[in-house]
Write an enzyme that holds these catalytic residues in place. Structure first.
Site, PDB file in Angstrom:
ATOM      1  N   ARG A   1       1.052  -1.293  -0.095  1.00 22.93           N
ATOM      2  CA  ARG A   1      -0.193  -0.007  -0.349  1.00 22.93           C
ATOM      3  C   ARG A   1       1.148   1.664  -0.578  1.00 22.93           C
ATOM      4  O   ARG A   1       0.616   2.509  -0.395  1.00 22.93           O
ATOM      5  CB  ARG A   1      -0.709  -0.513   1.323  1.00 22.93           C
ATOM      6  CG  ARG A   1      -2.510  -0.997   0.982  1.00 22.93           C
ATOM      7  CD  ARG A   1      -3.027  -0.592  -0.230  1.00 22.93           C
ATOM      8  NE  ARG A   1      -4.412  -1.448  -0.280  1.00 22.93           N
ATOM      9  CZ  ARG A   1      -3.880  -2.018  -0.983  1.00 22.93           C
ATOM     10  NH1 ARG A   1      -3.390  -2.012  -2.229  1.00 22.93           N
ATOM     11  NH2 ARG A   1      -4.938  -3.017  -1.368  1.00 22.93           N
TER      12      ARG A   1
ATOM     13  N   GLU B   1       1.902   1.504  -3.580  1.00 23.78           N
ATOM     14  CA  GLU B   1       0.846   2.228  -4.236  1.00 23.78           C
ATOM     15  C   GLU B   1       0.877   3.599  -3.976  1.00 23.78           C
ATOM     16  O   GLU B   1       0.442   4.065  -5.260  1.00 23.78           O
ATOM     17  CB  GLU B   1      -0.477   0.953  -3.558  1.00 23.78           C
ATOM     18  CG  GLU B   1      -1.445   1.949  -5.055  1.00 23.78           C
ATOM     19  CD  GLU B   1      -2.569   0.518  -4.455  1.00 23.78           C
ATOM     20  OE1 GLU B   1      -3.167   0.347  -5.285  1.00 23.78           O
ATOM     21  OE2 GLU B   1      -3.057   0.685  -3.157  1.00 23.78           O
TER      22      GLU B   1
ATOM     23  N   SER C   1      15.121  15.198   0.246  1.00 24.76           N
ATOM     24  CA  SER C   1      16.418  14.043   0.657  1.00 24.76           C
ATOM     25  C   SER C   1      15.706  12.983   1.137  1.00 24.76           C
ATOM     26  O   SER C   1      14.919  13.738   2.458  1.00 24.76           O
ATOM     27  CB  SER C   1      17.201  15.097   1.613  1.00 24.76           C
ATOM     28  OG  SER C   1      18.467  14.496   2.377  1.00 24.76           O
TER      29      SER C   1
END
Length: 154
Positions: free
Chosen positions: A100, A103, A126
């Site tokens: 997830r 995703e 960064s």
């Protein structure tokens, strides 16, 4: 109280230090929040040390040794080098929560990039000068929400 533990069969690429640290964590029945408080870091940073994804300072090693009853020389040997970051997760990830997160970047990555470029100009955020934290929110209906903050120098 739930404790995060390590199933080494699910994570064959983790360093030896991960097994050492997680075994002691389970024996002591400590959460990452408790460990983080003891070593003076946030809980995500503490967990990253356990997974071999963050470098432990000499002070971290001393404090972990004391808290977890692991001899300091063992931790110095196992944590004294530089982390081999990124080797623990196959891509794409199979573990549902990790997937997830992947995703989210897959779906929103270019949107994040566009908005960040508009706000900061050309550049990158960064991951070295970086901090992150996880918080829990409960809404008026009693639903729990995960709040993940990513803070990186531009």
């Amino acid at each position: 109280m739930s404790l995060a533990t390590l199933d080494a069969t699910q994570h064959p690429n983790l360093p030896q230090s991960s097994q050492t640290l997680f075994s002691a964590k389970a024996t002591k029945k400590l959460t990452f929040e408790q460990i983080a408080q003891h070593i003076g870091r946030n809980e995500v940073a503490a967990a990253a040390i356990f997974y071999g994804q963050a470098k432990a300072s000499p002070e971290d090693i001393e404090k972990l040794s004391s808290l977890l009853d692991i001899p300091t020389p063992v931790l110095e040997e196992q944590l004294g080098g530089f982390p081999d970051r990124g080797r623990s997760v196959e891509m794409p990830p199979k573990e549902p929560l990790i997937y997830r997160l992947y995703e989210i970047v897959q779906n929103y990555g270019y949107a994040y990039k566009a908005v960040l470029n508009e706000k900061f100009g050309d550049g990158i955020m960064s991951a070295i000068s970086f901090s992150t934290k996880v918080e829990k929110e409960t809404d008026a209906d009693g639903n729990n929400w995960a709040v993940i903050t990513l803070r990186g120098k531009w």
